[in-house]
Scaffold this motif. Structure first.
Motif, PDB file in Angstrom:
ATOM      1  N   PRO A  10       0.810  -1.223   0.000  1.00 44.40           N
ATOM      2  CA  PRO A  10       0.000   0.000   0.000  1.00 44.40           C
ATOM      3  C   PRO A  10       0.849   1.281   0.000  1.00 44.40           C
ATOM      4  O   PRO A  10       0.498   2.269  -0.650  1.00 44.40           O
ATOM      5  N   GLU A  11       1.970   1.264   0.700  1.00 45.27           N
ATOM      6  CA  GLU A  11       2.846   2.437   0.727  1.00 45.27           C
ATOM      7  C   GLU A  11       3.505   2.675  -0.630  1.00 45.27           C
ATOM      8  O   GLU A  11       3.618   3.819  -1.081  1.00 45.27           O
ATOM      9  N   ILE A  12       3.915   1.598  -1.285  1.00 46.34           N
ATOM     10  CA  ILE A  12       4.537   1.724  -2.607  1.00 46.34           C
ATOM     11  C   ILE A  12       3.502   2.232  -3.610  1.00 46.34           C
ATOM     12  O   ILE A  12       3.792   3.115  -4.414  1.00 46.34           O
ATOM     13  N   ALA A  13       2.293   1.693  -3.530  1.00 48.16           N
ATOM     14  CA  ALA A  13       1.223   2.149  -4.421  1.00 48.16           C
ATOM     15  C   ALA A  13       0.944   3.632  -4.213  1.00 48.16           C
ATOM     16  O   ALA A  13       0.808   4.391  -5.175  1.00 48.16           O
ATOM     17  N   ALA A  14       0.876   4.065  -2.962  1.00 46.39           N
ATOM     18  CA  ALA A  14       0.626   5.482  -2.672  1.00 46.39           C
ATOM     19  C   ALA A  14       1.796   6.342  -3.147  1.00 46.39           C
ATOM     20  O   ALA A  14       1.590   7.433  -3.688  1.00 46.39           O
ATOM     21  N   VAL A  18      -0.439   4.661  -7.880  1.00 47.90           N
ATOM     22  CA  VAL A  18      -1.019   3.590  -8.695  1.00 47.90           C
ATOM     23  C   VAL A  18      -1.789   2.629  -7.790  1.00 47.90           C
ATOM     24  O   VAL A  18      -1.571   2.602  -6.581  1.00 47.90           O
ATOM     25  N   PRO A  19      -2.674   1.813  -8.374  1.00 41.06           N
ATOM     26  CA  PRO A  19      -3.376   0.810  -7.567  1.00 41.06           C
ATOM     27  C   PRO A  19      -2.417  -0.269  -7.043  1.00 41.06           C
ATOM     28  O   PRO A  19      -1.374  -0.537  -7.657  1.00 41.06           O
ATOM     29  N   GLN A  20      -2.792  -0.896  -5.945  1.00 40.37           N
ATOM     30  CA  GLN A  20      -1.966  -1.970  -5.378  1.00 40.37           C
ATOM     31  C   GLN A  20      -1.801  -3.120  -6.366  1.00 40.37           C
ATOM     32  O   GLN A  20      -0.752  -3.769  -6.405  1.00 40.37           O
ATOM     33  N   LYS A  21      -2.814  -3.363  -7.184  1.00 36.59           N
ATOM     34  CA  LYS A  21      -2.745  -4.419  -8.188  1.00 36.59           C
ATOM     35  C   LYS A  21      -1.585  -4.173  -9.156  1.00 36.59           C
ATOM     36  O   LYS A  21      -0.913  -5.109  -9.590  1.00 36.59           O
ATOM     37  N   ARG A  25       1.646  -6.510 -10.015  1.00 38.23           N
ATOM     38  CA  ARG A  25       2.010  -6.852 -11.395  1.00 38.23           C
ATOM     39  C   ARG A  25       3.477  -6.517 -11.656  1.00 38.23           C
ATOM     40  O   ARG A  25       4.192  -7.278 -12.307  1.00 38.23           O
ATOM     41  N   TRP A  26       3.944  -5.363 -11.161  1.00 40.31           N
ATOM     42  CA  TRP A  26       5.357  -5.004 -11.315  1.00 40.31           C
ATOM     43  C   TRP A  26       6.245  -6.089 -10.726  1.00 40.31           C
ATOM     44  O   TRP A  26       7.272  -6.446 -11.296  1.00 40.31           O
TER      45      TRP A  26
END
Length: 65
Positions: A10-14, A18-21, A25-26
């Motif tokens: 969640p922190e990386i997505a924020a 981008v979405p957590q999904k 995928r990355w």
């Protein structure tokens, strides 16, 4: 030296907006910052220092050899 906690999905997505999904995928495709992530048990984590370095390289236009 103070240790920073590991970055969570969640922190990386924020961080990237981008979405957590997308973060998952990355990791699955080992693209972008996904190559920095690793498993801790069943959880994905990354080191903030690695993320900061990746961001600096991308901002500077440097490419991996």
């Amino acid at each position: 030296m103070t240790r920073r906690p590991l970055a969570t999905v969640p922190e990386i997505a924020a961080h990237y907006g981008v979405p957590q999904k997308t973060v998952h995928r990355w990791h699955q495709t080992q693209t972008g910052p996904g190559s920095l992530m690793f498993r801790v048990g069943r959880y994905l984590r990354a080191r903030w220092d690695d993320i900061d370095q990746y961001d600096a390289e991308q901002a500077g236009g440097q490419r991996a050899a």
